[in-house]
Design a protein around this motif. Structure first.
Motif, PDB file in Angstrom:
ATOM      1  N   ALA A  45     -26.696   7.024  33.038  1.00 42.17           N
ATOM      2  CA  ALA A  45     -27.153   8.409  32.932  1.00 42.17           C
ATOM      3  C   ALA A  45     -28.305   8.509  31.937  1.00 42.17           C
ATOM      4  O   ALA A  45     -29.280   9.229  32.170  1.00 42.17           O
ATOM      5  CB  ALA A  45     -25.998   9.317  32.537  1.00 42.17           C
ATOM      6  N   ILE A  46     -28.196   7.764  30.846  1.00 42.50           N
ATOM      7  CA  ILE A  46     -29.256   7.792  29.833  1.00 42.50           C
ATOM      8  C   ILE A  46     -30.564   7.272  30.416  1.00 42.50           C
ATOM      9  O   ILE A  46     -31.636   7.856  30.198  1.00 42.50           O
ATOM     10  CB  ILE A  46     -28.830   6.979  28.593  1.00 42.50           C
ATOM     11  CG1 ILE A  46     -27.686   7.682  27.876  1.00 42.50           C
ATOM     12  CG2 ILE A  46     -30.006   6.749  27.648  1.00 42.50           C
ATOM     13  CD1 ILE A  46     -27.021   6.856  26.801  1.00 42.50           C
TER      14      ILE A  46
ATOM     15  N   HIS B 230     -36.464  15.816  38.888  1.00 45.83           N
ATOM     16  CA  HIS B 230     -35.280  16.649  39.167  1.00 45.83           C
ATOM     17  C   HIS B 230     -34.176  15.810  39.802  1.00 45.83           C
ATOM     18  O   HIS B 230     -32.991  15.976  39.466  1.00 45.83           O
ATOM     19  CB  HIS B 230     -35.639  17.814  40.073  1.00 45.83           C
ATOM     20  CG  HIS B 230     -36.472  18.854  39.406  1.00 45.83           C
ATOM     21  ND1 HIS B 230     -36.996  19.934  40.077  1.00 45.83           N
ATOM     22  CD2 HIS B 230     -36.891  18.982  38.133  1.00 45.83           C
ATOM     23  CE1 HIS B 230     -37.690  20.682  39.238  1.00 45.83           C
ATOM     24  NE2 HIS B 230     -37.643  20.115  38.053  1.00 45.83           N
TER      25      HIS B 230
ATOM     26  N   ALA C 134     -36.539  10.405  34.029  1.00 38.24           N
ATOM     27  CA  ALA C 134     -36.904  11.775  34.385  1.00 38.24           C
ATOM     28  C   ALA C 134     -37.923  12.326  33.404  1.00 38.24           C
ATOM     29  O   ALA C 134     -38.916  12.952  33.811  1.00 38.24           O
ATOM     30  CB  ALA C 134     -35.661  12.668  34.432  1.00 38.24           C
ATOM     31  N   SER C 135     -37.705  12.073  32.131  1.00 37.36           N
ATOM     32  CA  SER C 135     -38.657  12.533  31.108  1.00 37.36           C
ATOM     33  C   SER C 135     -40.025  11.899  31.300  1.00 37.36           C
ATOM     34  O   SER C 135     -41.053  12.564  31.146  1.00 37.36           O
ATOM     35  CB  SER C 135     -38.134  12.211  29.709  1.00 37.36           C
ATOM     36  OG  SER C 135     -37.012  12.983  29.421  1.00 37.36           O
TER      37      SER C 135
ATOM     38  N   CYS D  91     -31.455   7.321  33.519  1.00 37.49           N
ATOM     39  CA  CYS D  91     -31.943   8.342  34.449  1.00 37.49           C
ATOM     40  C   CYS D  91     -32.680   9.442  33.701  1.00 37.49           C
ATOM     41  O   CYS D  91     -33.746   9.884  34.122  1.00 37.49           O
ATOM     42  CB  CYS D  91     -30.789   8.937  35.252  1.00 37.49           C
ATOM     43  SG  CYS D  91     -30.117   7.858  36.503  1.00 37.49           S
ATOM     44  N   ARG D  92     -32.103   9.892  32.603  1.00 37.36           N
ATOM     45  CA  ARG D  92     -32.734  10.968  31.824  1.00 37.36           C
ATOM     46  C   ARG D  92     -34.060  10.500  31.215  1.00 37.36           C
ATOM     47  O   ARG D  92     -35.030  11.256  31.173  1.00 37.36           O
ATOM     48  CB  ARG D  92     -31.795  11.464  30.743  1.00 37.36           C
ATOM     49  CG  ARG D  92     -30.580  12.163  31.333  1.00 37.36           C
ATOM     50  CD  ARG D  92     -29.925  13.118  30.382  1.00 37.36           C
ATOM     51  NE  ARG D  92     -28.664  13.590  30.931  1.00 37.36           N
ATOM     52  CZ  ARG D  92     -28.549  14.491  31.903  1.00 37.36           C
ATOM     53  NH1 ARG D  92     -29.618  15.013  32.432  1.00 37.36           N
ATOM     54  NH2 ARG D  92     -27.360  14.865  32.338  1.00 37.36           N
ATOM     55  N   GLU D  93     -34.098   9.264  30.749  1.00 31.56           N
ATOM     56  CA  GLU D  93     -35.346   8.721  30.195  1.00 31.56           C
ATOM     57  C   GLU D  93     -36.421   8.624  31.282  1.00 31.56           C
ATOM     58  O   GLU D  93     -37.577   8.987  31.053  1.00 31.56           O
ATOM     59  CB  GLU D  93     -35.102   7.351  29.567  1.00 31.56           C
ATOM     60  CG  GLU D  93     -34.307   7.424  28.284  1.00 31.56           C
ATOM     61  CD  GLU D  93     -33.867   6.074  27.757  1.00 31.56           C
ATOM     62  OE1 GLU D  93     -34.021   5.046  28.470  1.00 31.56           O
ATOM     63  OE2 GLU D  93     -33.357   6.038  26.616  1.00 31.56           O
TER      64      GLU D  93
ATOM     65  N   GLU E 174     -22.622  11.109  34.837  1.00 32.72           N
ATOM     66  CA  GLU E 174     -21.803  11.576  33.724  1.00 32.72           C
ATOM     67  C   GLU E 174     -20.471  12.128  34.214  1.00 32.72           C
ATOM     68  O   GLU E 174     -19.424  11.880  33.605  1.00 32.72           O
ATOM     69  CB  GLU E 174     -22.560  12.630  32.916  1.00 32.72           C
ATOM     70  CG  GLU E 174     -23.686  12.034  32.100  1.00 32.72           C
ATOM     71  CD  GLU E 174     -24.615  13.069  31.500  1.00 32.72           C
ATOM     72  OE1 GLU E 174     -24.585  14.249  31.931  1.00 32.72           O
ATOM     73  OE2 GLU E 174     -25.386  12.691  30.606  1.00 32.72           O
TER      74      GLU E 174
ATOM     75  N   ALA F 287     -28.279  11.752  36.909  1.00 30.99           N
ATOM     76  CA  ALA F 287     -27.692  11.589  35.575  1.00 30.99           C
ATOM     77  C   ALA F 287     -26.451  12.466  35.439  1.00 30.99           C
ATOM     78  O   ALA F 287     -25.415  12.014  34.925  1.00 30.99           O
ATOM     79  CB  ALA F 287     -28.721  11.936  34.499  1.00 30.99           C
ATOM     80  N   ASN F 288     -26.538  13.700  35.913  1.00 40.21           N
ATOM     81  CA  ASN F 288     -25.378  14.598  35.863  1.00 40.21           C
ATOM     82  C   ASN F 288     -24.211  14.027  36.655  1.00 40.21           C
ATOM     83  O   ASN F 288     -23.060  14.056  36.206  1.00 40.21           O
ATOM     84  CB  ASN F 288     -25.733  15.985  36.398  1.00 40.21           C
ATOM     85  CG  ASN F 288     -26.639  16.744  35.480  1.00 40.21           C
ATOM     86  OD1 ASN F 288     -26.688  16.496  34.283  1.00 40.21           O
ATOM     87  ND2 ASN F 288     -27.384  17.684  36.038  1.00 40.21           N
TER      88      ASN F 288
ATOM     89  N   SER G 209     -32.576  13.678  37.144  1.00 40.48           N
ATOM     90  CA  SER G 209     -31.720  14.505  36.288  1.00 40.48           C
ATOM     91  C   SER G 209     -30.397  14.813  36.986  1.00 40.48           C
ATOM     92  O   SER G 209     -29.326  14.767  36.357  1.00 40.48           O
ATOM     93  CB  SER G 209     -32.425  15.805  35.915  1.00 40.48           C
ATOM     94  OG  SER G 209     -33.525  15.548  35.084  1.00 40.48           O
TER      95      SER G 209
END
Length: 58
Positions: free
Chosen positions: A4-5, A36, A11-12, A7-9, A46, A42-43, A39
């Motif tokens: 997930a981390i 999107h 996405a950023s 994925c978020r990185e 999680e 990632a959700n 993100s």
């Protein structure tokens, strides 16, 4: 497996690239959509982790 981390990185990074001045509108749209999607992934990851953690405790 991607976390997930991660994925978020990612996405950023895609969001940042979409904000670069002079980027073609179509590319901005694609980059934003990918961000999107990552993100959302990632959700989901999680939630899966939480679900698996809950079931290990039972």
């Amino acid at each position: 497996m991607i976390s997930a981390i991660e994925c978020r990185e990612a996405a950023s990074a895609f969001k940042a690239e979409a904000r670069i001045a002079g980027t073609a509108a179509k590319k901005v749209t694609l980059l934003t959509n990918i961000a999107h999607t990552l993100s959302g992934l990632a959700n989901q990851l999680e939630m899966l982790d939480s679900h698996e953690h809950e079931h290990k405790q039972n």
